[in-house]
Scaffold this active site. Structure first.
Site, PDB file in Angstrom:
ATOM      1  N   ASP A  13       0.185 -14.276  -7.191  1.00  0.00           N
ATOM      2  CA  ASP A  13      -0.101 -13.409  -6.043  1.00  0.00           C
ATOM      3  C   ASP A  13      -1.397 -12.662  -6.355  1.00  0.00           C
ATOM      4  O   ASP A  13      -1.466 -11.883  -7.319  1.00  0.00           O
ATOM      5  CB  ASP A  13       1.080 -12.444  -5.831  1.00  0.00           C
ATOM      6  CG  ASP A  13       0.940 -11.613  -4.561  1.00  0.00           C
ATOM      7  OD1 ASP A  13      -0.216 -11.375  -4.138  1.00  0.00           O
ATOM      8  OD2 ASP A  13       1.971 -11.190  -4.003  1.00  0.00           O
ATOM      9  N   LYS A  60      -6.553  -6.123   2.214  1.00  0.00           N
ATOM     10  CA  LYS A  60      -6.893  -5.211   1.113  1.00  0.00           C
ATOM     11  C   LYS A  60      -8.384  -5.361   0.811  1.00  0.00           C
ATOM     12  O   LYS A  60      -9.224  -4.944   1.599  1.00  0.00           O
ATOM     13  CB  LYS A  60      -5.984  -5.496  -0.076  1.00  0.00           C
ATOM     14  CG  LYS A  60      -4.547  -5.072   0.235  1.00  0.00           C
ATOM     15  CD  LYS A  60      -3.540  -5.526  -0.784  1.00  0.00           C
ATOM     16  CE  LYS A  60      -2.147  -5.046  -0.377  1.00  0.00           C
ATOM     17  NZ  LYS A  60      -1.076  -5.844  -0.979  1.00  0.00           N
ATOM     18  N   PHE A  82       5.497  -6.643  -7.029  1.00  0.00           N
ATOM     19  CA  PHE A  82       5.548  -6.051  -5.692  1.00  0.00           C
ATOM     20  C   PHE A  82       6.856  -6.507  -5.032  1.00  0.00           C
ATOM     21  O   PHE A  82       7.160  -7.705  -5.005  1.00  0.00           O
ATOM     22  CB  PHE A  82       4.343  -6.523  -4.889  1.00  0.00           C
ATOM     23  CG  PHE A  82       4.171  -5.792  -3.595  1.00  0.00           C
ATOM     24  CD1 PHE A  82       3.640  -4.521  -3.569  1.00  0.00           C
ATOM     25  CD2 PHE A  82       4.556  -6.383  -2.401  1.00  0.00           C
ATOM     26  CE1 PHE A  82       3.482  -3.838  -2.368  1.00  0.00           C
ATOM     27  CE2 PHE A  82       4.407  -5.705  -1.198  1.00  0.00           C
ATOM     28  CZ  PHE A  82       3.868  -4.430  -1.182  1.00  0.00           C
TER      29      PHE A  82
HETATM   30  C1  LIG Z   1       0.145  -5.960  -0.322  1.00  0.00           C
HETATM   31  C2  LIG Z   1       0.934  -6.990  -1.050  1.00  0.00           C
HETATM   32  C3  LIG Z   1       1.652  -7.955  -0.364  1.00  0.00           C
HETATM   33  C4  LIG Z   1       1.711  -7.875   1.132  1.00  0.00           C
HETATM   34  O1  LIG Z   1       2.544  -8.755   1.734  1.00  0.00           O
HETATM   35  P1  LIG Z   1       2.522  -8.879   3.330  1.00  0.00           P
HETATM   36  O2  LIG Z   1       3.482  -9.937   3.587  1.00  0.00           O
HETATM   37  O3  LIG Z   1       1.135  -9.208   3.741  1.00  0.00           O
HETATM   38  O4  LIG Z   1       2.935  -7.553   3.886  1.00  0.00           O
HETATM   39  C5  LIG Z   1       2.294  -8.936  -1.086  1.00  0.00           C
HETATM   40  N1  LIG Z   1       2.242  -8.955  -2.434  1.00  0.00           N
HETATM   41  C6  LIG Z   1       1.572  -8.009  -3.125  1.00  0.00           C
HETATM   42  C7  LIG Z   1       1.515  -8.063  -4.605  1.00  0.00           C
HETATM   43  C8  LIG Z   1       0.916  -7.000  -2.452  1.00  0.00           C
HETATM   44  O5  LIG Z   1       0.259  -6.061  -3.134  1.00  0.00           O
END
Ligand SMILES: *Cc1c(COP(=O)(O)O)cnc(C)c1O
Length: 407
Positions: free
Chosen positions: A194, A220, A123
């Protein structure tokens, strides 16, 4: 077929959870992997917190209602979903900010090493945060982002930390957390997992995997609401040497001693920075409590059954459509993705018919199967609607091709 699906819904041990969520009538919501829907208990909880806690006790609420303990108290609840122990998880900030804190702390624990290993298709925020930290430190660190199949080879004696997302946001492919952690440890590197697409989606066992650190998302599968606070995990063995780069006062051993110098708290509170967003945390707590009521093994079993029903039905009606996820459900999270060159327009046409998935550039349509509020009939309807949208080219309209700011 319809009778079979009705009987699946009737026999579903998780069916009773659906009425606990406010999902609009007629909508099949397959985007809980991006923003979970509100539990019905969230609005009254927040209204009560405003009227009865904040409204009556004002600043006394920090003590009287335990607000000050909420980041760790809620962390202990999330710990149960991710195979961590009490005292190892704190709720704070966003996933991105927590990635920064844990990455910086990891690099400090491996001062002789200079490489952050990650996956090119991770991500983006995880990669951006790593890039920014490398720039900020300005000591010759390197972000080595490689293809998934090259991760083991890239984790060598230069690697300080391996930063990976367990479930790929685009394809739903799930890494073997235990095996990659073993590989990282064999090379002398630390790991940060993560869990954005894992926590609340299926059983996670950080202890069994010997994970060092983890981060995850509150909005989520935990259904905490848009921009809900995130969480972080620090394995107990690392707590004494864990130093947050964001040494804010709530990470201090005695915030209300107002000492001039920083002394980190002994507990995982040392990973906190500033004042927690209490209303947002209370909303997240409702989502987490709801998940804790459910048997997470049953959640996983149903998510596999739903996503397999969807996949098989789509593949039967559209055999030419490219599956962008592993076909083996054991190798994916809760999500099924299909690739289509007009994926954005197809997704918009589906949404117009009440089937809400989402799109990730360049061509991936994502369908998340969160078992607490989805029925087997929803998975079947989603597959049939997708087949119909493709067969009739219902997506081929200008209004479905204009990209919104959030896809
Ligand atoms: C949704 C997501 C995030 C979100 O990060 P924010 O800082 O809360 O916006 C981070 N890492 C992954 C893999 C995600 O899917």
């Amino acid at each position: 077929m319809t009778a079979d699906i009705d009987s699946l819904d009737r026999a579903d041990p998780l069916a009773r959870f659906r009425e606990r969520f406010a999902v609009p009538e007629g909508i099949v919501y397959l985007d809980g992997n991006s923003l979970g829907p509100p539990p019905k208990a969230t609005a009254p909880r927040i209204a009560a917190a405003i009227a009865d806690e904040w409204g009556k006790d004002l600043i006394g609420g920090w003590t009287r209602h335990g607000w000050i303990d909420l980041p760790l108290r809620l962390g202990n609840k999330i710990a149960r979903l991710i195979g961590a122990a009490p005292g190892e998880v704190a709720v704070a900030d966003s996933t991105s900010v927590n990635a920064f804190k844990l990455l910086a702390a990891s690099l400090a624990l491996r001062p002789e090493r200079r490489v952050i290993v990650s996956e090119r298709d991770n991500f983006p925020t995880d990669l951006y945060i790593a890039e920014g930290l490398v720039r900020l430190l300005d000591r010759g660190h390197e972000l080595r982002a490689v293809a998934a199949e090259d991760l083991a080879g890239a984790t060598d004696g230069d690697a300080a930390v391996v930063l990976l997302t367990e479930v790929n946001y685009r394809t739903g492919r799930r890494h073997d957390m235990a095996a990659l952690t073993r590989r990282a440890h064999a090379a002398g590197a630390l790991t940060i997992w993560d869990l954005a697409h894992s926590a609340g989606a299926f059983p996670v066992d950080l202890h069994a995997a010997h994970a060092d650190f983890a981060i995850g998302c509150g909005y989520k599968y935990l259904n905490g609401g848009p921009g809900a606070p995130a969480f972080l995990y620090v394995a107990r063995r690392h707590l004494p040497s864990f130093v947050s780069p964001l040494s804010g006062w709530l990470g201090h051993a005695a915030p209300f001693a107002f000492e001039p110098g920083y002394r980190p708290a002994e507990s995982v509170a040392r990973a906190l920075c500033g004042t927690p967003a209490i209303l947002a945390m209370l909303a997240l707590e409702v989502g987490v409590d709801l998940l804790l009521e459910a048997d997470i093994e049953a959640v996983r079993a149903k998510s596999i059954a739903l996503s397999e029903l969807f996949r098989e039905r789509v593949e039967r009606s559209c055999p030419w459509l490219a599956l962008a996820s592993p076909a083996d459900p054991a190798q994916r999270g809760n999500q099924i993705s299909f690739a289509h060159p007009e994926g954005y327009a197809v997704t918009q046409a589906l949404i117009a018919q009440g089937v809400v998935g989402d799109f990730r550039a360049p061509d991936v349509m994502r369908f998340g199967f969160a078992p607490l509020y989805l029925r087997y009939a929803d998975a079947a309807r989603a597959a049939d609607t997708l087949a119909e949208v493709l067969a009739t080219r219902a997506w081929d309209r200008p209004e479905f091709k204009t990209r919104a700011a959030v896809t």
